[in-house]
Scaffold this motif. Structure first.
Motif, PDB file in Angstrom:
ATOM      1  N   ASN A   1      -7.524  -2.053  48.784  1.00 42.33           N
ATOM      2  CA  ASN A   1      -6.242  -1.490  49.234  1.00 42.33           C
ATOM      3  C   ASN A   1      -5.086  -2.432  48.928  1.00 42.33           C
ATOM      4  O   ASN A   1      -3.996  -1.993  48.531  1.00 42.33           O
ATOM      5  CB  ASN A   1      -6.292  -1.190  50.727  1.00 42.33           C
ATOM      6  CG  ASN A   1      -7.218  -0.022  51.053  1.00 42.33           C
ATOM      7  OD1 ASN A   1      -7.536   0.785  50.189  1.00 42.33           O
ATOM      8  ND2 ASN A   1      -7.652   0.057  52.307  1.00 42.33           N
ATOM      9  N   ARG A   2      -5.325  -3.735  49.097  1.00 40.66           N
ATOM     10  CA  ARG A   2      -4.263  -4.715  48.805  1.00 40.66           C
ATOM     11  C   ARG A   2      -3.913  -4.696  47.321  1.00 40.66           C
ATOM     12  O   ARG A   2      -2.747  -4.780  46.944  1.00 40.66           O
ATOM     13  CB  ARG A   2      -4.694  -6.105  49.245  1.00 40.66           C
ATOM     14  CG  ARG A   2      -4.657  -6.326  50.755  1.00 40.66           C
ATOM     15  CD  ARG A   2      -4.737  -7.810  51.094  1.00 40.66           C
ATOM     16  NE  ARG A   2      -5.981  -8.391  50.631  1.00 40.66           N
ATOM     17  CZ  ARG A   2      -7.103  -8.431  51.351  1.00 40.66           C
ATOM     18  NH1 ARG A   2      -7.110  -7.903  52.568  1.00 40.66           N
ATOM     19  NH2 ARG A   2      -8.194  -8.993  50.867  1.00 40.66           N
ATOM     20  N   GLN A   3      -4.954  -4.591  46.479  1.00 38.02           N
ATOM     21  CA  GLN A   3      -4.697  -4.567  45.042  1.00 38.02           C
ATOM     22  C   GLN A   3      -3.945  -3.304  44.642  1.00 38.02           C
ATOM     23  O   GLN A   3      -3.055  -3.326  43.796  1.00 38.02           O
ATOM     24  CB  GLN A   3      -6.022  -4.662  44.283  1.00 38.02           C
ATOM     25  CG  GLN A   3      -6.712  -6.009  44.428  1.00 38.02           C
ATOM     26  CD  GLN A   3      -8.080  -6.048  43.771  1.00 38.02           C
ATOM     27  OE1 GLN A   3      -8.474  -5.094  43.106  1.00 38.02           O
ATOM     28  NE2 GLN A   3      -8.797  -7.141  43.954  1.00 38.02           N
ATOM     29  N   THR A   4      -4.289  -2.186  45.285  1.00 34.68           N
ATOM     30  CA  THR A   4      -3.607  -0.924  44.984  1.00 34.68           C
ATOM     31  C   THR A   4      -2.147  -0.966  45.410  1.00 34.68           C
ATOM     32  O   THR A   4      -1.269  -0.392  44.752  1.00 34.68           O
ATOM     33  CB  THR A   4      -4.316   0.237  45.701  1.00 34.68           C
ATOM     34  OG1 THR A   4      -5.689   0.263  45.300  1.00 34.68           O
ATOM     35  CG2 THR A   4      -3.662   1.567  45.370  1.00 34.68           C
ATOM     36  N   ASP A   5      -1.872  -1.686  46.504  1.00 33.14           N
ATOM     37  CA  ASP A   5      -0.510  -1.742  47.038  1.00 33.14           C
ATOM     38  C   ASP A   5       0.395  -2.700  46.271  1.00 33.14           C
ATOM     39  O   ASP A   5       1.601  -2.729  46.505  1.00 33.14           O
ATOM     40  CB  ASP A   5      -0.544  -2.159  48.509  1.00 33.14           C
ATOM     41  CG  ASP A   5      -1.180  -1.082  49.386  1.00 33.14           C
ATOM     42  OD1 ASP A   5      -1.246   0.071  48.935  1.00 33.14           O
ATOM     43  OD2 ASP A   5      -1.629  -1.416  50.506  1.00 33.14           O
ATOM     44  N   GLN A   6      -0.185  -3.530  45.365  1.00 38.24           N
ATOM     45  CA  GLN A   6       0.635  -4.479  44.609  1.00 38.24           C
ATOM     46  C   GLN A   6       1.583  -3.717  43.684  1.00 38.24           C
ATOM     47  O   GLN A   6       1.186  -2.745  43.029  1.00 38.24           O
ATOM     48  CB  GLN A   6      -0.258  -5.406  43.766  1.00 38.24           C
ATOM     49  CG  GLN A   6      -1.085  -6.391  44.581  1.00 38.24           C
ATOM     50  CD  GLN A   6      -0.211  -7.407  45.297  1.00 38.24           C
ATOM     51  OE1 GLN A   6       0.804  -7.859  44.752  1.00 38.24           O
ATOM     52  NE2 GLN A   6      -0.598  -7.759  46.515  1.00 38.24           N
ATOM     53  N   PRO A   7       2.852  -4.126  43.604  1.00 37.45           N
ATOM     54  CA  PRO A   7       3.791  -3.445  42.688  1.00 37.45           C
ATOM     55  C   PRO A   7       3.356  -3.620  41.235  1.00 37.45           C
ATOM     56  O   PRO A   7       2.889  -4.683  40.836  1.00 37.45           O
ATOM     57  CB  PRO A   7       5.122  -4.145  42.967  1.00 37.45           C
ATOM     58  CG  PRO A   7       4.743  -5.476  43.566  1.00 37.45           C
ATOM     59  CD  PRO A   7       3.482  -5.233  44.334  1.00 37.45           C
ATOM     60  N   GLN A   8       3.427  -2.553  40.458  1.00 35.64           N
ATOM     61  CA  GLN A   8       3.029  -2.585  39.058  1.00 35.64           C
ATOM     62  C   GLN A   8       4.226  -2.979  38.179  1.00 35.64           C
ATOM     63  O   GLN A   8       5.379  -2.604  38.444  1.00 35.64           O
ATOM     64  CB  GLN A   8       2.522  -1.198  38.628  1.00 35.64           C
ATOM     65  CG  GLN A   8       1.348  -0.703  39.461  1.00 35.64           C
ATOM     66  CD  GLN A   8       0.127  -1.594  39.319  1.00 35.64           C
ATOM     67  OE1 GLN A   8      -0.281  -1.934  38.214  1.00 35.64           O
ATOM     68  NE2 GLN A   8      -0.448  -1.973  40.449  1.00 35.64           N
ATOM     69  N   ASP A   9       3.928  -3.752  37.147  1.00 33.74           N
ATOM     70  CA  ASP A   9       4.989  -4.121  36.201  1.00 33.74           C
ATOM     71  C   ASP A   9       5.523  -2.875  35.492  1.00 33.74           C
ATOM     72  O   ASP A   9       4.756  -1.983  35.118  1.00 33.74           O
ATOM     73  CB  ASP A   9       4.456  -5.106  35.150  1.00 33.74           C
ATOM     74  CG  ASP A   9       4.102  -6.450  35.786  1.00 33.74           C
ATOM     75  OD1 ASP A   9       4.678  -6.755  36.844  1.00 33.74           O
ATOM     76  OD2 ASP A   9       3.250  -7.168  35.214  1.00 33.74           O
ATOM     77  N   LYS A  10       6.835  -2.824  35.314  1.00 38.07           N
ATOM     78  CA  LYS A  10       7.439  -1.699  34.595  1.00 38.07           C
ATOM     79  C   LYS A  10       7.164  -1.837  33.105  1.00 38.07           C
ATOM     80  O   LYS A  10       7.143  -2.922  32.558  1.00 38.07           O
ATOM     81  CB  LYS A  10       8.950  -1.660  34.831  1.00 38.07           C
ATOM     82  CG  LYS A  10       9.313  -1.349  36.278  1.00 38.07           C
ATOM     83  CD  LYS A  10      10.815  -1.271  36.450  1.00 38.07           C
ATOM     84  CE  LYS A  10      11.186  -0.923  37.888  1.00 38.07           C
ATOM     85  NZ  LYS A  10      12.656  -0.847  38.074  1.00 38.07           N
ATOM     86  N   LEU A  11       6.942  -0.715  32.490  1.00 27.43           N
ATOM     87  CA  LEU A  11       6.721  -0.714  31.040  1.00 27.43           C
ATOM     88  C   LEU A  11       8.027  -0.991  30.321  1.00 27.43           C
ATOM     89  O   LEU A  11       9.081  -0.546  30.736  1.00 27.43           O
ATOM     90  CB  LEU A  11       6.145   0.644  30.602  1.00 27.43           C
ATOM     91  CG  LEU A  11       4.752   0.961  31.139  1.00 27.43           C
ATOM     92  CD1 LEU A  11       4.358   2.377  30.716  1.00 27.43           C
ATOM     93  CD2 LEU A  11       3.734  -0.035  30.616  1.00 27.43           C
TER      94      LEU A  11
END
Length: 661
Positions: free
Chosen positions: A651-661
């Motif tokens: 869940n913590r990994q899923t909640d991490q903000p993703q880098d914008k393309l």
């Protein structure tokens, strides 16, 4: 009230308090066990029970009980309680106002203006029991009288009045020593007060009655010898400590100091897990010959099968790798022709050697596999080779790769009850869990041998798993019923009784059933065998089913594996579902522990019993504290904790903000 504390109302109700038993051990084979009110209801109860004779593995009840009497103004109030044929006498339980389990069993009595606390404490790794009396309130001079009742007999037997017992007491510093019979060690009874006086008054007391033994169909009345009693003034300023040991106390005057030092080492048992971890440690026994596991209290000794099944739960869940390895080393040192001793020196268990491999797989989560191979690889190969070529006339590998086991008078699997010389559930032939364990053992050994360069073993064994796999499914899988047969006779006939043994085939690291088959098996087990306290040993729909474990020995043995609920297979049920469903099984797994938490303050307080009735309300039965039961519950909790941690990490990994393309 605090955790595992009982009040006056509960303690004064004998129907309630006599059902609840306490246990304390010294980790060297000695134990103290009795009911909450210190009224013995079993022949196995006693304050000092231990293996006291050199070279003799039997436990002996030395000090059965100790009656305390409060004396003020020449009036005596006996705090003891014993069951006689027609009455309880004396009725000291009516003075009890409090019982606390932690950090050590403690009882508080109120007699008029007197408030007295009694604490019982075994010294770890030493044959010595201490009982400390603290006067909390008193407005007048108070005297404490202590009368010991001696048995000097095997815990499975009973004492009867006789002319051979030596009732003499021999003075030692701070007390006396007694030895009722030749061949026993001296028992030292000492008090840490210069004002203590021992009054010699040998006498037999007759017909102590143990109702639990009566209900179990055994002889249930006993005579006990008292050689006299201590009288000692007690004040609020200074506690009195009584010592019982087969060795003289080094200094009677320092017993209170010893009590405090030992008490400081005790863990605080304040919730479900701390109680079970403490209970688990009580099964680990260190002797001169090595480290072993007591299968259950108060009447079991060491069982090889139970040891391997219980060991990961009672040691590795607490990070106690050392005790696990010491126990394995002790048993491997006693292996004979590929078999481990089961009960005592009996090499009659077909499954104990195969559970050994499973235990090593759990140990591999804590030690490097190379270390396990170097330490136990030779033992692993020896076991497999002996099974492949056959062990006597009772164990052999068939041409199809399956293991068969049979004996005309013994049941060689864990379903081992025997009545009138015949196994109740003999299961002669090829048993489902034996062959699942056999496949797992061969595959695991091949893995280690291939990884660490034993090419000769790999060459000779690498084709066998495929043969076992195919033969297993042909022998046990019932496509129409959707579950595994329990065993197959030498004549090829399947026994399709629905039993929990098939769960093992779904819980091992190397499984034979595919996922669809596993779901079908576990669903059948859930429908027929699952209860809030474990798995039934037989489906209630079977005409052989017995839902209550009660009656005399033969009646109980006929129910032992014919419907009675066992806790230890529940671990494998939970493991199998987690392997299939992952975190989706968490709610159900958590719910399965609720019942054990509810039971913690009843029967064997702070522990998990051997068995339960198959029918509601699933009454606790058998030994009050069982190693593989405690180990299984701890393993289930460990699985839950790991699965929760893994889900939280995801869940913590899923909640991490993703880098914008």
């Amino acid at each position: 009230m605090s955790f595992l504390e009982f009040d006056k109302t509960q303690l004064g109700n004998l129907e309630y308090s006599l059902r609840r038993e306490m246990l304390s051990t010294n980790r060297a084979g000695g134990y103290m066990s009795t009911t909450l009110v210190c009224c013995n209801t079993r022949k196995y109860h006693g304050l000092f029970v231990a293996p006291v004779i050199e070279g003799d593995e039997h436990d002996y009840v030395m000090l059965s009980s100790l009656d305390e009497t409060i004396i003020q103004h020449e009036q005596a109030f006996n705090l003891g309680i014993h069951r006689y044929p027609d009455a309880y006498e004396p009725k000291g339980h009516k003075y009890l106002v409090d019982f606390r389990y932690t950090p050590t069993p403690a009882l508080t009595y109120r007699v008029g203006g007197v408030l007295l606390r009694k604490e019982l404490l075994w010294i770890h790794s030493h044959p010595q029991l201490l009982i400390r009396y603290t006067l909390l309130e008193a407005s007048s001079p108070t005297t404490l009288r202590l009368r010991p009742f001696l048995a000097f007999r095997d815990k499975h037997a009973l004492s009867k009045a006789n002319f051979h017992a030596d009732g003499h007491s021999y003075p030692v510093t701070g007390g006396v020593r007694n030895r009722l019979y030749e061949g026993f060690p001296w028992l030292y009874l000492q008090v840490d007060s210069d004002e203590a006086e021992f009054v010699a008054a040998p006498d037999w007391y007759y017909n102590f009655q143990y109702d639990e033994e009566r209900d179990r169909g055994y002889d249930y009345q006993e005579d006990l010898l008292t050689t006299g009693y201590f009288e000692v003034p007690i004040t609020k300023e200074r506690p009195i400590v009584f010592s019982c040991s087969i060795e003289a106390a080094r200094s009677a005057a320092s017993l209170d100091e010893l009590f405090e030092e030992e008490l400081a080492r005790r863990s605080d048992k304040h919730d479900f897990l701390t109680c079970l971890r403490h209970s688990a440690r009580q099964f680990i026994v260190r002797r001169k010959e090595g480290t072993e596991i007591t299968a259950g209290y108060p009447w079991f000794g060491r069982w090889g099968r139970d040891t391997f099944i219980a060991l990961p739960g009672i040691t590795l869940t607490q990070g106690d790798v050392a005790s696990c390895v010491e126990t394995l080393d002790t048993l491997t040192g006693e292996m004979h022709e590929g078999l481990f001793p089961n009960l005592g020196s009996a090499y009659n268990s077909v499954d104990a050697p195969l559970w050994f491999f499973w235990t090593l797989q759990q140990l591999a989560e804590h030690l490097p596999e190379q270390q396990i191979w170097e330490r136990y690889g030779k033992t692993m190969r020896t076991i497999l080779e002996s099974y492949r070529r056959g062990v006597g006339d009772n164990i052999a590998m068939r041409e199809d790769g399956l293991i068969r086991a049979s004996h005309p008078h013994l049941a060689m699997t864990w379903m081992d009850a025997v009545v009138d010389g015949r196994p109740v559930t003999g299961r002669e032939g090829c048993q489902v869990e034996i062959n699942a364990l056999w496949y797992n053992a061969v595959c695991y050994t091949l893995h280690l041998a291939g990884t660490y360069g034993d090419e000769d073993f790999v060459t000779r064994w690498r084709d066998l798993p495929t043969r076992i796999h195919e033969s297993f499914l042909e022998a046990f899988w019932d496509e129409n019923r959707g579950y595994l047969a329990d065993y197959m006779t030498d004549g090829g006939e399947r026994n399709t009784d629905i039993r929990p043994n098939q769960v093992i085939a779904c819980s091992l690291a190397y499984k034979i059933p595919d996922e669809a088959q596993q779901v079908a098996i576990l669903s059948t087990v859930k429908q027929h065998l699952l209860t809030p306290r474990g798995l039934r040993t037989l489906s209630p729909r079977n005409p052989k089913y017995k839902g209550r474990y009660e009656g005399n020995t033969a009646e109980r043995d006929r129910a032992y594996h014919q419907g009675t609920v066992w806790v230890w297979p529940l671990e494998h049920y939970v493991r199998a579902w987690f392997d299939l469903c992952g975190a989706d099984f968490l709610p159900e797994a958590e719910n399965l522990l609720v019942g054990f938490k509810e039971d913690l303050d009843s029967y064997g307080i702070g522990s998990v019993p051997e068995i339960y009735d198959g029918d509601p309300p699933y009454t606790q039965r058998g030994a009050i504290s069982q190693a593989w039961s405690v180990g299984a519950v701890l393993r289930i909790q460990e699985m839950i904790d790991r699965m929760q941690a893994a889900r939280s990490s995801e869940n913590r990994q899923t909640d991490q903000p993703q880098d914008k393309l």
